[in-house]
Design an enzyme around this catalytic site. Structure first.
Site, PDB file in Angstrom:
ATOM      1  CG  HIS A 171      -3.083   3.664   2.382  1.00 50.25           C
ATOM      2  ND1 HIS A 171      -3.550   3.340   1.129  1.00 50.25           N
ATOM      3  CD2 HIS A 171      -3.117   2.509   3.108  1.00 50.25           C
ATOM      4  CE1 HIS A 171      -3.846   2.055   1.090  1.00 50.25           C
ATOM      5  NE2 HIS A 171      -3.603   1.535   2.272  1.00 50.25           N
ATOM      6  CG  ASN A 180      -6.600  -0.366   1.160  1.00 51.94           C
ATOM      7  OD1 ASN A 180      -5.927   0.030   0.208  1.00 51.94           O
ATOM      8  ND2 ASN A 180      -6.063  -0.890   2.249  1.00 51.94           N
ATOM      9  CB  CYS A 204      -0.947   0.016   1.196  1.00 50.91           C
ATOM     10  SG  CYS A 204      -2.162  -1.305   1.118  1.00 50.91           S
TER      11      CYS A 204
HETATM   12  O1  UT7 Z   1      -3.738  -1.095   3.606  1.00 53.01           O
HETATM   13  C1  UT7 Z   1      -2.855  -1.878   4.374  1.00 53.01           C
HETATM   14  C2  UT7 Z   1      -2.974  -1.509   5.775  1.00 53.01           C
HETATM   15  N1  UT7 Z   1      -4.222  -2.032   6.319  1.00 53.01           N
HETATM   16  C3  UT7 Z   1      -4.854  -1.337   7.225  1.00 53.01           C
HETATM   17  O2  UT7 Z   1      -4.471  -0.237   7.535  1.00 53.01           O
HETATM   18  C4  UT7 Z   1      -6.042  -1.992   7.916  1.00 53.01           C
HETATM   19  C5  UT7 Z   1      -5.918  -1.795   9.406  1.00 53.01           C
HETATM   20  N2  UT7 Z   1      -6.948  -2.454  10.182  1.00 53.01           N
HETATM   21  C6  UT7 Z   1      -8.252  -2.083  10.158  1.00 53.01           C
HETATM   22  O3  UT7 Z   1      -8.647  -1.236   9.397  1.00 53.01           O
HETATM   23  C7  UT7 Z   1      -9.181  -2.697  11.179  1.00 53.01           C
HETATM   24  O4  UT7 Z   1      -8.434  -3.401  12.142  1.00 53.01           O
HETATM   25  C8  UT7 Z   1     -10.253  -3.650  10.582  1.00 53.01           C
HETATM   26  C9  UT7 Z   1     -11.263  -2.845   9.798  1.00 53.01           C
HETATM   27  C10 UT7 Z   1      -9.594  -4.699   9.713  1.00 53.01           C
HETATM   28  C11 UT7 Z   1     -11.015  -4.349  11.712  1.00 53.01           C
HETATM   29  O5  UT7 Z   1     -11.574  -3.402  12.600  1.00 53.01           O
HETATM   30  P1  UT7 Z   1     -11.352  -3.510  14.175  1.00 53.01           P
HETATM   31  O6  UT7 Z   1     -12.129  -2.449  14.791  1.00 53.01           O
HETATM   32  O7  UT7 Z   1      -9.878  -3.578  14.422  1.00 53.01           O
HETATM   33  O8  UT7 Z   1     -12.062  -4.894  14.483  1.00 53.01           O
HETATM   34  P2  UT7 Z   1     -11.449  -6.201  15.165  1.00 53.01           P
HETATM   35  O9  UT7 Z   1     -10.687  -6.992  14.176  1.00 53.01           O
HETATM   36  O10 UT7 Z   1     -10.801  -5.845  16.463  1.00 53.01           O
HETATM   37  O11 UT7 Z   1     -12.796  -6.945  15.492  1.00 53.01           O
HETATM   38  C12 UT7 Z   1     -13.751  -6.414  16.435  1.00 53.01           C
HETATM   39  C13 UT7 Z   1     -15.009  -7.254  16.360  1.00 53.01           C
HETATM   40  C14 UT7 Z   1     -14.722  -8.750  16.380  1.00 53.01           C
HETATM   41  O12 UT7 Z   1     -15.749  -9.365  17.133  1.00 53.01           O
HETATM   42  P3  UT7 Z   1     -15.489  -9.810  18.664  1.00 53.01           P
HETATM   43  O13 UT7 Z   1     -14.307 -10.729  18.612  1.00 53.01           O
HETATM   44  O14 UT7 Z   1     -15.174  -8.533  19.381  1.00 53.01           O
HETATM   45  O15 UT7 Z   1     -16.771 -10.448  19.034  1.00 53.01           O
HETATM   46  C15 UT7 Z   1     -14.856  -9.153  14.946  1.00 53.01           C
HETATM   47  O16 UT7 Z   1     -15.263 -10.503  14.788  1.00 53.01           O
HETATM   48  O17 UT7 Z   1     -15.684  -6.998  15.128  1.00 53.01           O
HETATM   49  C16 UT7 Z   1     -15.952  -8.230  14.463  1.00 53.01           C
HETATM   50  N3  UT7 Z   1     -15.942  -8.005  13.033  1.00 53.01           N
HETATM   51  C17 UT7 Z   1     -17.040  -7.668  12.345  1.00 53.01           C
HETATM   52  N4  UT7 Z   1     -18.309  -7.472  12.720  1.00 53.01           N
HETATM   53  C18 UT7 Z   1     -19.194  -7.138  11.763  1.00 53.01           C
HETATM   54  C19 UT7 Z   1     -14.882  -8.050  12.185  1.00 53.01           C
HETATM   55  N5  UT7 Z   1     -15.285  -7.754  10.952  1.00 53.01           N
HETATM   56  C20 UT7 Z   1     -16.622  -7.524  11.023  1.00 53.01           C
HETATM   57  C21 UT7 Z   1     -17.582  -7.159  10.062  1.00 53.01           C
HETATM   58  N6  UT7 Z   1     -18.854  -6.969  10.486  1.00 53.01           N
HETATM   59  N7  UT7 Z   1     -17.301  -6.982   8.766  1.00 53.01           N
END
Ligand code: UT7
Length: 334
Positions: free
Chosen positions: A256, A286, A116
């Site tokens: 980004h 993205n 990225c």
């Molecule tokens: O371009 C390269 C660089 N990449 C990035 O910069 C991406 C960086 N990361 C992110 O943008 C975020 O970490 C994500 C968008 C990937 C995830 O968001 P988050 O707030 O960090 O969520 P998480 O992975 O900590 O998950 C929180 C909760 C989980 O449930 P529990 O374990 O708390 O019950 C996930 O299972 O959200 C759940 N979850 C979802 N719920 C509904 C994960 N994806 C989804 C979804 N819909 N699509």
């Protein structure tokens, strides 16, 4: 002898017609529009869903527009570099395919892999070729077909990504404009958190790798998020400080487009108001190496000659950095 710098002289872009909405994603995995909008900030993404078309298809469209807008002749192009993580083939390079598709007879070409952060690395790479004095017209392309490696059964990653391409022309100038400074970093510590498990030389494709979903993008989102916020913010703060830039004389931040919360955190750290931050994640998601030039493509009409721009990105590797550019022309080139 007058000092030569490298300035951007035009922008072209392309996103595919097909739009994948949050409602459609909600029918594919257990998610909803509200979660995607509040946690990521993406409403829709463009997807290249016609069979047999890859990254070079989008890149060619973007460069065609760039050539037309800059009134460039294919014979005058010295070099074309494509930043991509989703090349048409392992080899030959996507840039070489573009030379043929665009009829570039006097250019050499190569791909650049910095995930990225690809377009950031392109800016510094292209600028140094121009500063050498040997090259006069360089095309820099950021293009990715992320849908080709997204697992649409994986809810934590599939809402994030989209497909798109954009390109800039870079040329010499003796004015005080162009790529003024760059801070680029790579640490290699990101491998466990963001990668594709199979398909490379360590783990070539096999029935096992296909059966086990090993040809998709794998991401530990929370860890990547944390490093993205701190490293992008630190790089921006450092480049601002050493160029005497602050919230009053920075005209635009071009971050980004990976997550709206990351963008907001970086802007907050620099104390730059949201209206000076280019944001289009809502419509494209993205697009990896495509995000920064697609921002230029969308916001070109608002830019003025002499504007101070800070580009910043973070990606797999990890790779990251910030590039300070003084913009070279007023408004949009038609
Ligand atoms: O371009 C390269 C660089 N990449 C990035 O910069 C991406 C960086 N990361 C992110 O943008 C975020 O970490 C994500 C968008 C990937 C995830 O968001 P988050 O707030 O960090 O969520 P998480 O992975 O900590 O998950 C929180 C909760 C989980 O449930 P529990 O374990 O708390 O019950 C996930 O299972 O959200 C759940 N979850 C979802 N719920 C509904 C994960 N994806 C989804 C979804 N819909 N699509």
């Amino acid at each position: 002898m007058e000092k030569i710098n490298a300035v951007i002289t035009g922008v072209g872009g392309y996103v595919p017609d097909y739009i994948l909405t949050n409602d459609e994603i909600s029918r594919m995995v257990d998610t909803n529009d509200e979660w995607i909008m509040t946690r990521i900030g993406v409403k829709e993404r463009h997807i290249l869903n016609e069979e047999g078309l890859g990254t070079s298809y989008m890149a060619r469209k973007a460069v065609k527009q760039l050539m037309q807008r800059t009134g460039s002749n294919p014979d005058d192009i010295d070099l074309i570099v494509v930043a991509t993580t989703t090349p048409d083939y392992h080899f030959p390079s996507t840039a070489s395919i573009l030379c043929d598709k665009l009829g570039l007879k006097h250019a050499f070409a190569f791909d650049l892999q910095a995930a990225c952060s690809g377009f950031l690395y392109l800016l510094e790479t292209g600028a140094n070729f121009i500063r050498s004095g040997r090259y006069k017209k360089i095309i820099l392309v950021g293009a990715d077909k992320m849908s080709s490696m997204v697992d649409y059964t994986e809810r934590a990653t599939c809402p994030i990504f989209g497909d798109g391409a954009a390109a800039v022309m870079m040329e010499p100038t003796t004015e005080d404009l162009g790529v003024m400074d760059a801070i680029l970093r790579t640490d290699g510590k990101g491998l466990p958190f963001l990668h594709m498990k199979a398909g490379g030389s360590v783990c070539p494709p096999s029935y096992f790798t296909v059966d086990n979903h090993m040809h998709f993008l794998y991401q530990e989102g929370r860890t990547v998020f944390k490093y993205a916020v701190s490293n992008m913010s630190d790089a921006c703060a450092a480049i601002a400080e050493r160029n005497h830039l602050d919230k009053d004389n920075i005209d635009w931040i071009i971050p980004h487009q990976a997550n709206l919360r990351i963008i907001d955190a970086v802007a907050h750290r620099l104390e730059v108001p949201r209206e000076k931050v280019m944001v289009n994640i809502e419509h494209y998601g993205n697009t990896s190496a495509g995000t920064l030039p697609l921002c230029l493509w969308d916001f070109e009409d608002k830019l003025k000659k002499g504007d101070n721009l800070i580009f910043t990105a973070f990606g797999a590797g990890f790779t990251w950095g910030a590039v300070y550019v003084k913009w070279g022309y007023d408004g949009k080139k038609q």
